[in-house]
Design an enzyme around this catalytic site. Structure first.
Site: not given
Length: 269
Positions: A77-78, A203
């Protein structure tokens, strides 16, 4: 059962949970919840949150995912760079997100397209992002802080056509962390974005009401990320618990499992 990100994304009308975990106890709690409900789940790791390094955490997460009785995707993630994307793929992650949404659209397109090329060689899925969800993980949202940079539908279409991502994170009014002021979701925008043939991702999902989750899923959200609510629940459980270390961890795991089950029941239906 370890699966690609693409294989755990549902059809419109329900959303798969993607829980950002910072240790194996968190992952075990999430998987126990998913197995109890018989639903797929995504174990996400966001390096900027801290916790164990990717190289140390990945083998344990991969083992847990492969041993699970439900489909599990292991997702970065990210991701902050192509080098980090490549590292995660080499470590066995089955999905990756390159977060270049803060860059000009052309650069976001270029970098995400490269991430897709690399991930496809590993059989992994890819998530991109257009628009900016403000706030920071674990940070208390304050009124007056930066407002969302809403996803432009034409930019989103161009992005998807140019990259072929499997999932697209969009900004429709949520923010990372917790909310102090009211949530202002742009549901008409989400309805317009849902015309794209790609799984839309939410998100900044902590702190929303059941009604808001249902409205978002009905309008096309098919993957929901969660961290801040988990962190708050873990802190609460540890603060209230008594006993030795293993008893503290057992109590925290049980609390996280309960929260994960509640969210998955709501999101998956």
């Amino acid at each position: 059962m370890l699966r690609s990100l693409r294989e755990v994304l549902p059809e419109r009308g329900r959303a798969v949970a993607a829980f950002d975990v910072v240790g194996l106890e968190w992952a075990e709690a999430v998987l126990e919840a998913a197995e109890a409900l018989g639903v797929p789940v995504i174990l996400s790791v966001a390096p900027h949150l801290g916790g164990a390094p990717l190289g140390a955490l990945a083998p344990g997460l991969r083992y847990l995912g492969e041993s699970a009785r439900v489909p599990v995707a292991l997702h970065l993630d990210h991701g902050e760079s192509l080098a980090q994307i490549a590292e995660a793929l080499r470590l066995g992650f089955t999905g990756v997100m390159l977060d270049a949404s803060h860059l000009p659209l052309e650069e976001n397109l270029r970098l995400t397209r490269l991430a897709v090329e690399v991930a496809r060689a590993f059989g992994a899925g890819v998530e991109g992002e257009v628009g900016v969800v403000p706030g920071h993980y674990g940070a208390q949202g304050e009124e007056g802080e930066a407002q969302p940079l809403y996803t432009d539908p034409e930019e989103a279409r161009r992005f998807w056509e140019a990259t072929g991502v499997d999932a697209l994170a969009v900004s429709v009014g949520t923010r990372h962390g917790f909310y102090k002021g009211p949530v202002r979701l742009n549901l008409p925008l989400l309805e317009e974005l849902s015309a794209l043939p790609v799984a839309l991702v939410l998100h900044g999902a902590s702190g929303l009401s059941p009604q808001e989750y249902r409205a978002l899923i009905a309008r096309g959200i098919r993957k929901i990320n969660l961290y801040a609510d988990l962190a708050l629940e873990a802190a609460r459980a540890l603060k209230e618990a008594q006993g030795a270390y293993l008893e503290l961890m057992a109590g925290m795991k049980e609390a996280l499992k309960g929260l994960a089950m509640a969210r998955m029941r709501l999101w998956w239906g």
